[in-house]
Design a protein around this motif. Structure first.
Motif, PDB file in Angstrom:
ATOM      1  N   VAL A   1       0.828  -1.212   0.000  1.00 23.87           N
ATOM      2  CA  VAL A   1       0.000   0.000   0.000  1.00 23.87           C
ATOM      3  C   VAL A   1       0.860   1.259   0.000  1.00 23.87           C
ATOM      4  O   VAL A   1       0.612   2.215  -0.747  1.00 23.87           O
ATOM      5  N   LYS A   2       1.903   1.263   0.841  1.00 24.74           N
ATOM      6  CA  LYS A   2       2.756   2.453   0.954  1.00 24.74           C
ATOM      7  C   LYS A   2       3.415   2.786  -0.377  1.00 24.74           C
ATOM      8  O   LYS A   2       3.497   3.962  -0.766  1.00 24.74           O
ATOM      9  N   ASN A   3       3.881   1.752  -1.089  1.00 25.95           N
ATOM     10  CA  ASN A   3       4.514   1.993  -2.390  1.00 25.95           C
ATOM     11  C   ASN A   3       3.548   2.662  -3.357  1.00 25.95           C
ATOM     12  O   ASN A   3       3.916   3.624  -4.041  1.00 25.95           O
ATOM     13  N   ILE A   4       2.329   2.156  -3.409  1.00 30.72           N
ATOM     14  CA  ILE A   4       1.332   2.730  -4.306  1.00 30.72           C
ATOM     15  C   ILE A   4       1.042   4.171  -3.916  1.00 30.72           C
ATOM     16  O   ILE A   4       0.989   5.074  -4.768  1.00 30.72           O
ATOM     17  N   MET A   5       0.882   4.433  -2.637  1.00 33.63           N
ATOM     18  CA  MET A   5       0.579   5.781  -2.164  1.00 33.63           C
ATOM     19  C   MET A   5       1.735   6.751  -2.403  1.00 33.63           C
ATOM     20  O   MET A   5       1.527   7.949  -2.592  1.00 33.63           O
ATOM     21  N   ASN A   6       2.957   6.216  -2.400  1.00 30.83           N
ATOM     22  CA  ASN A   6       4.144   7.064  -2.598  1.00 30.83           C
ATOM     23  C   ASN A   6       4.495   7.283  -4.066  1.00 30.83           C
ATOM     24  O   ASN A   6       5.511   7.897  -4.374  1.00 30.83           O
ATOM     25  N   GLY A   7       3.671   6.742  -4.957  1.00 29.87           N
ATOM     26  CA  GLY A   7       3.873   7.018  -6.369  1.00 29.87           C
ATOM     27  C   GLY A   7       4.544   5.930  -7.172  1.00 29.87           C
ATOM     28  O   GLY A   7       4.882   6.153  -8.343  1.00 29.87           O
ATOM     29  N   TYR A   8       4.733   4.740  -6.592  1.00 24.94           N
ATOM     30  CA  TYR A   8       5.347   3.667  -7.363  1.00 24.94           C
ATOM     31  C   TYR A   8       4.393   3.268  -8.485  1.00 24.94           C
ATOM     32  O   TYR A   8       3.231   2.967  -8.243  1.00 24.94           O
ATOM     33  N   PRO A   9       4.858   3.258  -9.742  1.00 25.50           N
ATOM     34  CA  PRO A   9       3.926   3.102 -10.866  1.00 25.50           C
ATOM     35  C   PRO A   9       3.593   1.668 -11.269  1.00 25.50           C
ATOM     36  O   PRO A   9       2.570   1.433 -11.914  1.00 25.50           O
ATOM     37  N   LEU A  10       4.433   0.723 -10.889  1.00 26.28           N
ATOM     38  CA  LEU A  10       4.260  -0.651 -11.354  1.00 26.28           C
ATOM     39  C   LEU A  10       3.367  -1.438 -10.411  1.00 26.28           C
ATOM     40  O   LEU A  10       3.521  -1.380  -9.187  1.00 26.28           O
ATOM     41  N   LEU A  11       2.446  -2.200 -10.994  1.00 26.96           N
ATOM     42  CA  LEU A  11       1.597  -3.086 -10.201  1.00 26.96           C
ATOM     43  C   LEU A  11       2.146  -4.497 -10.337  1.00 26.96           C
ATOM     44  O   LEU A  11       1.991  -5.155 -11.370  1.00 26.96           O
ATOM     45  N   ALA A  12       2.810  -4.952  -9.290  1.00 26.45           N
ATOM     46  CA  ALA A  12       3.408  -6.283  -9.307  1.00 26.45           C
ATOM     47  C   ALA A  12       2.353  -7.336  -8.952  1.00 26.45           C
ATOM     48  O   ALA A  12       1.400  -7.053  -8.220  1.00 26.45           O
ATOM     49  N   LYS A  13       2.548  -8.530  -9.448  1.00 25.02           N
ATOM     50  CA  LYS A  13       1.591  -9.606  -9.191  1.00 25.02           C
ATOM     51  C   LYS A  13       1.462  -9.880  -7.704  1.00 25.02           C
ATOM     52  O   LYS A  13       0.360 -10.092  -7.183  1.00 25.02           O
ATOM     53  N   GLU A  14       2.585  -9.844  -6.992  1.00 26.59           N
ATOM     54  CA  GLU A  14       2.570 -10.148  -5.559  1.00 26.59           C
ATOM     55  C   GLU A  14       2.000  -9.010  -4.718  1.00 26.59           C
ATOM     56  O   GLU A  14       1.816  -9.156  -3.502  1.00 26.59           O
ATOM     57  N   ALA A  15       1.701  -7.863  -5.349  1.00 23.90           N
ATOM     58  CA  ALA A  15       1.173  -6.719  -4.594  1.00 23.90           C
ATOM     59  C   ALA A  15      -0.319  -6.804  -4.349  1.00 23.90           C
ATOM     60  O   ALA A  15      -0.851  -6.106  -3.483  1.00 23.90           O
ATOM     61  N   VAL A  16      -1.014  -7.649  -5.094  1.00 26.82           N
ATOM     62  CA  VAL A  16      -2.472  -7.705  -4.983  1.00 26.82           C
ATOM     63  C   VAL A  16      -2.933  -9.057  -4.460  1.00 26.82           C
ATOM     64  O   VAL A  16      -2.269 -10.084  -4.636  1.00 26.82           O
ATOM     65  N   GLU A  17      -4.081  -9.030  -3.809  1.00 30.77           N
ATOM     66  CA  GLU A  17      -4.684 -10.268  -3.314  1.00 30.77           C
ATOM     67  C   GLU A  17      -5.371 -10.988  -4.464  1.00 30.77           C
ATOM     68  O   GLU A  17      -6.013 -10.352  -5.310  1.00 30.77           O
ATOM     69  N   ASN A  18      -5.236 -12.287  -4.491  1.00 43.33           N
ATOM     70  CA  ASN A  18      -5.848 -13.083  -5.553  1.00 43.33           C
ATOM     71  C   ASN A  18      -7.308 -13.331  -5.211  1.00 43.33           C
ATOM     72  O   ASN A  18      -7.638 -14.184  -4.396  1.00 43.33           O
ATOM     73  N   SER A  19      -8.181 -12.563  -5.842  1.00 47.92           N
ATOM     74  CA  SER A  19      -9.608 -12.671  -5.547  1.00 47.92           C
ATOM     75  C   SER A  19     -10.300 -13.736  -6.376  1.00 47.92           C
ATOM     76  O   SER A  19     -11.471 -14.036  -6.174  1.00 47.92           O
ATOM     77  N   GLY A  20      -9.575 -14.301  -7.342  1.00 45.15           N
ATOM     78  CA  GLY A  20     -10.186 -15.297  -8.205  1.00 45.15           C
ATOM     79  C   GLY A  20     -10.934 -14.692  -9.375  1.00 45.15           C
ATOM     80  O   GLY A  20     -11.492 -15.418 -10.203  1.00 45.15           O
ATOM     81  N   VAL A  21     -10.940 -13.363  -9.463  1.00 40.23           N
ATOM     82  CA  VAL A  21     -11.621 -12.687 -10.562  1.00 40.23           C
ATOM     83  C   VAL A  21     -10.755 -12.758 -11.824  1.00 40.23           C
ATOM     84  O   VAL A  21      -9.571 -12.450 -11.792  1.00 40.23           O
ATOM     85  N   THR A  22     -11.349 -13.209 -12.909  1.00 39.22           N
ATOM     86  CA  THR A  22     -10.638 -13.244 -14.184  1.00 39.22           C
ATOM     87  C   THR A  22     -10.685 -11.864 -14.813  1.00 39.22           C
ATOM     88  O   THR A  22     -11.760 -11.295 -15.012  1.00 39.22           O
TER      89      THR A  22
END
Length: 398
Positions: free
Chosen positions: A14-35
């Motif tokens: 969360v802190k990285n995203i809030m601080n302006g980090y632009p890349l969304l890494a796979k390990e940064a998000v929870e796997n909700s099972g949504v395709t």
């Protein structure tokens, strides 16, 4: 209708995203099972559902997408792209107005606010590079925005998002004037021939502009210059302009010979007075050492990864050995221009490779100057890891 998905970001990211980090890494998000579909708009929230940012979903080698805005009400539409591209063009105002340079980067992905989108300028022609299928899904909006912001002589595109690691062979023309190739562009008063419809490459690496200028202006006069992994010989042209007594260009690709001859020809430099060799660079090092050849300046700009019938090479593990081989054919007091575009390590790490090679050969050295990406290759604030280019001019003190 574009898919809109709410995605929870893991607490540690969360802190990285809030601080302006632009890349969304796979390990940064929870796997909700949504395709998710390529190009889906992602509403990023923390574990309590608080809005963090808006991203798009686009699989590529760095992650699963890029943050586009941190304004919850901002829509990702043509207006959004007009704003981003307008700002990028304004930042390059000086380059647009410079008469002796007509090729440069207009939009540099995450550095200009949209990861996965690269736009280059070649004397009125624009080349748009798409690094994910997700970003490519915004194609119509991007092209409309570019047309509103800039006077586009002709438009070409490169698709770089296929999964098997090979360039998608296609007709790269999109709209406007069909270019007549080779197109002759200028760079700091030198001419280079480019082809915007000839596969993944155009004939020149724009990120080395300042390095070529330094080679021409400060290191070539009266020198013998070896240009390894020479591609189309752009560094050799710069050295010849700088007064080198001879250049030697070495590349394993057969097409490097006619392409290098072409680059000399458009600058009215006699290619027959230069040495152009089509051979494996590693074989050439052994050849030069056996024949006691020495060069005053050696340009060392290998690909991050290379594989021949005999060897496999990676800058991350093999650069020190490459430098040691280079030292065998570099004159006392000579200069090695050591370069890499491998993004997996930073400048500090790169300098340890240099020090290792010189230490193991018991050779003293002095760093004369350093370069990273030029001003048009904008990188995100506070995230130097996106500044992939590392170039060090090294004086050999034997």
């Amino acid at each position: 209708m574009r898919q809109l998905v709410e995605v929870k970001v893991k607490p540690k990211s969360v802190k990285n995203i809030m601080n302006g980090y632009p890349l969304l890494a796979k390990e940064a998000v929870e796997n909700s099972g949504v395709t998710m579909d390529e190009g889906s708009i992602l509403r990023l929230v923390d574990s309590s559902g608080r809005y963090l940012a808006t991203a798009y979903y686009g699989l590529q080698n760095k992650g699963i997408g890029w943050v586009l805005t941190r304004k919850e009400q901002e829509k990702i539409d043509t207006t959004f792209f007009v704003k981003k591209i307008s700002a990028a063009v304004a930042r390059r105002k000086n380059l647009y107005e410079t008469e002796d340079t007509t090729a440069f980067r207009v939009f540099n992905g995450e550095g200009d606010g949209i990861g996965g989108l690269i736009i280059d300028y070649y004397d009125g022609f624009y080349v748009v590079n798409w690094y994910s299928e997700g970003m490519y899904s915004f194609r119509e909006a991007v092209y409309q925005a570019l047309g509103e912001v800039a006077e586009v002589r002709g438009l070409y595109e490169k698709l770089r998002f296929n999964t098997n690691g090979q360039y998608v062979e296609q007709d790269d023309y999109v709209s406007g004037e069909h270019g007549e190739f080779p197109l002759i562009v200028s760079e700091n008063g030198m001419k280079y021939a480019v082809d915007l419809n000839d596969g993944a490459m155009t004939g020149i690496f724009l990120d080395q502009r300042n390095v070529r200028k330094a080679l021409r202006d400060k290191y070539s006069e009266g020198k013998t210059v070896l240009n390894t992994f020479s591609y189309t010989g752009a560094f050799s042209v710069a050295a010849a302009f700088g007064g080198a007594v001879q250049t030697t260009s070495v590349d394993v690709a057969k097409r490097s010979l006619p392409k290098t001859i072409e680059q000399f020809a458009v600058n009215e430099i006699d290619h027959e007075a230069q040495d152009i060799k089509v051979m494996d660079v590693f074989d050439y090092f052994r050849y030069a050492a056996r024949h006691d050849l020495k060069f005053d300046v050696v340009v060392l700009d290998p690909p991050s990864f290379a594989r021949t019938k005999k060897i496999s090479f990676s800058t991350a593990k093999d650069y020190p050995k490459l430098l040691k081989d280079t030292l065998k054919i570099t004159s006392d007091g000579g200069v090695i221009i050591a370069s890499t575009n491998n993004a997996s390590f930073n400048m500090k790490k790169f300098k340890t490779f240099i020090d290792k090679a010189f230490t193991e050969t018991n050779t003293s050295y002095k760093i004369l100057e350093e370069h990273q990406l030029p001003e048009d290759f904008t990188v995100p604030d506070n995230y130097p890891e996106f500044n992939y280019l590392k170039v060090v001019f090294i004086k050999v003190m034997k």
